[in-house]
Write an enzyme that holds these catalytic residues in place. Structure first.
Site, PDB file in Angstrom:
ATOM      1  N   ASP A   1      -9.387  -1.612 -12.286  1.00 40.54           N
ATOM      2  CA  ASP A   1     -10.303  -0.627 -11.711  1.00 40.54           C
ATOM      3  C   ASP A   1     -11.757  -1.098 -11.685  1.00 40.54           C
ATOM      4  O   ASP A   1     -12.567  -0.572 -10.950  1.00 40.54           O
ATOM      5  CB  ASP A   1     -10.223   0.681 -12.521  1.00 40.54           C
ATOM      6  CG  ASP A   1      -8.962   1.455 -12.185  1.00 40.54           C
ATOM      7  OD1 ASP A   1      -8.498   1.340 -11.033  1.00 40.54           O
ATOM      8  OD2 ASP A   1      -8.420   2.153 -13.072  1.00 40.54           O
TER       9      ASP A   1
ATOM     10  N   LYS B   1     -28.663 -16.518 -16.476  1.00 35.18           N
ATOM     11  CA  LYS B   1     -28.445 -15.529 -17.528  1.00 35.18           C
ATOM     12  C   LYS B   1     -27.157 -15.857 -18.277  1.00 35.18           C
ATOM     13  O   LYS B   1     -27.079 -15.739 -19.500  1.00 35.18           O
ATOM     14  CB  LYS B   1     -28.321 -14.125 -16.928  1.00 35.18           C
ATOM     15  CG  LYS B   1     -29.641 -13.435 -16.709  1.00 35.18           C
ATOM     16  CD  LYS B   1     -29.326 -11.991 -16.396  1.00 35.18           C
ATOM     17  CE  LYS B   1     -30.549 -11.163 -16.126  1.00 35.18           C
ATOM     18  NZ  LYS B   1     -30.167  -9.818 -15.713  1.00 35.18           N
TER      19      LYS B   1
ATOM     20  N   LYS C   1      -3.500  13.235  -7.441  1.00 38.02           N
ATOM     21  CA  LYS C   1      -3.663  11.975  -6.689  1.00 38.02           C
ATOM     22  C   LYS C   1      -2.942  12.044  -5.355  1.00 38.02           C
ATOM     23  O   LYS C   1      -3.431  11.554  -4.343  1.00 38.02           O
ATOM     24  CB  LYS C   1      -3.104  10.793  -7.497  1.00 38.02           C
ATOM     25  CG  LYS C   1      -4.097  10.243  -8.499  1.00 38.02           C
ATOM     26  CD  LYS C   1      -3.540   9.059  -9.268  1.00 38.02           C
ATOM     27  CE  LYS C   1      -4.325   8.906 -10.568  1.00 38.02           C
ATOM     28  NZ  LYS C   1      -3.739   7.956 -11.485  1.00 38.02           N
TER      29      LYS C   1
ATOM     30  N   LYS D   1      -5.330  11.704  -2.129  1.00 36.45           N
ATOM     31  CA  LYS D   1      -5.209  10.490  -1.308  1.00 36.45           C
ATOM     32  C   LYS D   1      -4.251  10.682  -0.126  1.00 36.45           C
ATOM     33  O   LYS D   1      -3.883   9.712   0.526  1.00 36.45           O
ATOM     34  CB  LYS D   1      -4.765   9.315  -2.192  1.00 36.45           C
ATOM     35  CG  LYS D   1      -5.782   8.998  -3.286  1.00 36.45           C
ATOM     36  CD  LYS D   1      -5.521   7.692  -3.991  1.00 36.45           C
ATOM     37  CE  LYS D   1      -6.543   7.512  -5.107  1.00 36.45           C
ATOM     38  NZ  LYS D   1      -6.381   6.258  -5.830  1.00 36.45           N
TER      39      LYS D   1
ATOM     40  N   ASN E   1      -4.857  -6.356 -16.706  1.00 33.43           N
ATOM     41  CA  ASN E   1      -4.025  -5.394 -17.437  1.00 33.43           C
ATOM     42  C   ASN E   1      -2.660  -6.014 -17.706  1.00 33.43           C
ATOM     43  O   ASN E   1      -2.419  -7.163 -17.349  1.00 33.43           O
ATOM     44  CB  ASN E   1      -3.909  -4.083 -16.641  1.00 33.43           C
ATOM     45  CG  ASN E   1      -3.365  -4.343 -15.253  1.00 33.43           C
ATOM     46  OD1 ASN E   1      -2.245  -4.790 -15.094  1.00 33.43           O
ATOM     47  ND2 ASN E   1      -4.196  -4.095 -14.245  1.00 33.43           N
TER      48      ASN E   1
HETATM   49  N1  CTP Z   1      -4.863   1.627  -6.695  1.00 29.20           N
HETATM   50  C1  CTP Z   1      -5.473   0.984  -5.647  1.00 29.20           C
HETATM   51  N2  CTP Z   1      -6.721   0.449  -5.811  1.00 29.20           N
HETATM   52  C2  CTP Z   1      -7.379   0.544  -6.982  1.00 29.20           C
HETATM   53  C3  CTP Z   1      -6.747   1.203  -8.076  1.00 29.20           C
HETATM   54  C4  CTP Z   1      -5.489   1.727  -7.889  1.00 29.20           C
HETATM   55  O1  CTP Z   1      -4.886   0.881  -4.577  1.00 29.20           O
HETATM   56  N3  CTP Z   1      -8.579  -0.003  -7.101  1.00 29.20           N
HETATM   57  C5  CTP Z   1      -3.534   2.209  -6.479  1.00 29.20           C
HETATM   58  C6  CTP Z   1      -2.432   1.711  -7.380  1.00 29.20           C
HETATM   59  O2  CTP Z   1      -1.705   0.615  -6.782  1.00 29.20           O
HETATM   60  C7  CTP Z   1      -1.523   2.935  -7.513  1.00 29.20           C
HETATM   61  C8  CTP Z   1      -2.497   4.105  -7.353  1.00 29.20           C
HETATM   62  O3  CTP Z   1      -3.669   3.570  -6.773  1.00 29.20           O
HETATM   63  O4  CTP Z   1      -0.589   3.010  -6.458  1.00 29.20           O
HETATM   64  C9  CTP Z   1      -2.853   4.836  -8.595  1.00 29.20           C
HETATM   65  O5  CTP Z   1      -3.289   3.953  -9.589  1.00 29.20           O
HETATM   66  P1  CTP Z   1      -3.877   4.499 -10.974  1.00 29.20           P
HETATM   67  O6  CTP Z   1      -4.491   3.350 -11.698  1.00 29.20           O
HETATM   68  O7  CTP Z   1      -2.858   5.337 -11.675  1.00 29.20           O
HETATM   69  O8  CTP Z   1      -4.934   5.529 -10.489  1.00 29.20           O
HETATM   70  P2  CTP Z   1      -6.426   5.399 -10.063  1.00 29.20           P
HETATM   71  O9  CTP Z   1      -6.525   5.856  -8.634  1.00 29.20           O
HETATM   72  O10 CTP Z   1      -6.999   4.061 -10.398  1.00 29.20           O
HETATM   73  O11 CTP Z   1      -7.051   6.526 -10.972  1.00 29.20           O
HETATM   74  P3  CTP Z   1      -7.257   6.532 -12.573  1.00 29.20           P
HETATM   75  O12 CTP Z   1      -7.248   5.103 -13.048  1.00 29.20           O
HETATM   76  O13 CTP Z   1      -8.573   7.204 -12.689  1.00 29.20           O
HETATM   77  O14 CTP Z   1      -6.116   7.361 -13.122  1.00 29.20           O
END
Ligand code: CTP
Length: 395
Positions: free
Chosen positions: A278, A288, A336, A340, A209
């Site tokens: 994510d 493959k 969130k 969490k 990203n």
């Molecule tokens: N985060 C994490 N591990 C992941 C994804 C995100 O620890 N695999 C943490 C990020 O560092 C941030 C928080 O979760 O502090 C929220 O990240 P965000 O991307 O906004 O949310 P997600 O939990 O990934 O949910 P979504 O993408 O569905 O909004």
């Protein structure tokens, strides 16, 4: 950030004095009250007018000057200083200070200083390495002065080696460490995650990203200034490691998870500002990949939720997450926070100009169980300061 702080800059006759003008300008922009003492030799290199224009204060160079604006200038300037930095510090000035000689305005004032002192030696490598200079530097260290290590590189005299004065932003960080924040995180352990993570698709392509890590690095710097012991788990970014921070560089979400997992139990505060990718590609059989285009047949799986995993085993840590939202920022962030079990979530609305990835500014909303605090657009440094100001109220 430095409003109400008195910073005394001493300037001696070294070519690097031009860099000190940049430092004075940076300090003035942070609203410090900057006072400058120059030696006669320093004034042959750069005009005092430069510093007077940048700081708005008269440069003092003579113990007996009747126009300094002070009753007894060397005592008053020494006593009002919150921190003192001599940059560049010549071999001659270092020798004088090491031996208590007070034969000009700067050396005389220095005998009366009780605030923290930073000496920034800058000279030719041989002069620096001379036994006399080295022993004088050691003496100054034994008096409690901080010696800023000279950098190596091409020197003004044409030699290449150690003796260069570090750039103004590096010197600024020492002054900020002394004067910008109360030491309200002294003795606390703080872990911060920053930057993006990347997941390889094949040897060329990856999923990631646009995170640059600026917000997380600003948080790490701010925590150091407050006296914390800081561990920074950082994905791949193009930023220099902040001074005084333990760096743990990682690439993938799994590596970030492992680094956080290893250190989590010992922390007092954990702030997860990383933009963790994510998804990652599922393992694809080697043959493959050879036969077809990996991107076309890409199957993804979710990466480990680092924040979620840590919140499940919280053991007294203050846990702060970030959320990046494009819509329904407040509702989604609150959800969130609750899901969490976080102590705080810092929400960025990615649709607002001046917030989120890549910019030097951010627009944040700090959400806790009982409070929502929306802040205006500000630098990421100022946002980091506000975030820790908020966190310390919960400790
Ligand atoms: N985060 C994490 N591990 C992941 C994804 C995100 O620890 N695999 C943490 C990020 O560092 C941030 C928080 O979760 O502090 C929220 O990240 P965000 O991307 O906004 O949310 P997600 O939990 O990934 O949910 P979504 O993408 O569905 O909004």
């Amino acid at each position: 950030m430095l409003t109400g702080k008195h910073i005394l800059l001493g300037i001696t006759g070294g070519i690097a004095a031009y860099k000190t003008a940049n430092l004075a300008s940076m300090l003035a922009k942070l609203h410090a009250d900057v006072h400058v003492i120059m030696t006669k030799n320093a004034q042959k290199i750069i005009s005092p007018v430069v510093f007077e224009a940048l700081t708005g204060n008269r440069v003092v160079d003579d113990v007996f000057a009747r126009d300094s604006g002070y009753q007894v200038a060397h005592i008053a300037m020494a006593q009002e200083a919150d921190v003192v930095m001599i940059a560049p510090a010549s071999a001659n000035m270092i020798a004088k200070l090491a031996n208590g000689i007070a034969d000009d305005m700067l050396s005389t004032t220095m005998l009366a200083v009780t605030a923290p002192v930073y000496i920034v030696p800058a000279m030719n490598t041989h002069m620096l390495e001379h036994a006399a200079t080295q022993s004088n530097i050691e003496k100054l260290r034994s008096y409690g002065c901080h010696i800023v290590e000279p950098a190596s590189g091409f020197l003004a005299c044409g030699d290449t080696g150690k003796g260069k004065m570090p750039e103004a932003d590096v010197l600024l960080e020492y002054l900020l460490y002394e004067a910008a924040c109360p030491k309200d995180l002294a003795g606390k352990k703080v872990l911060i995650t920053a930057g993006p993570t990347t997941e390889a698709i094949d040897p060329v392509r990856f999923i990631s990203n646009h995170s640059t890590g600026k917000m997380g690095y600003a948080l790490a710097k701010n925590a150091v200034r407050r006296g914390a012991q800081v561990t920074l788990v950082s994905g791949p970014v193009h930023l220099p490691a902040p001074a005084g921070v333990r760096m743990i560089p990682v690439t993938t979400a799994q590596e970030m998870y492992e680094a956080v997992d290893t250190h989590f139990d010992r922390q007092d505060i954990v702030v997860m500002s990383a933009a963790v990718a994510d998804y990652r590609p599922k393992d694809i059989a080697e043959e493959k990949i050879k036969k077809s285009d990996a991107a076309v047949m890409l199957e993804l799986e979710r990466t480990k939720d680092i924040l979620g995993s840590m919140s499940a085993r919280k053991n007294g840590q203050f846990l702060c997450g970030f959320s990046m939202e494009t819509e329904h920022m407040l509702e989604n962030s609150r959800a969130k926070l609750e899901k969490k079990h976080l102590d705080m979530i810092v929400a960025n609305n990615l649709r607002m100009e001046g917030a989120g990835f890549g910019t030097d500014t951010n627009i944040i909303t700090m959400i806790t169980k009982d409070q929502v605090r929306e802040l205006p657009k500000m630098s990421k440094e100022a946002a980091a300061h506000a975030i820790f100001d908020q966190i310390v109220t919960f400790l």
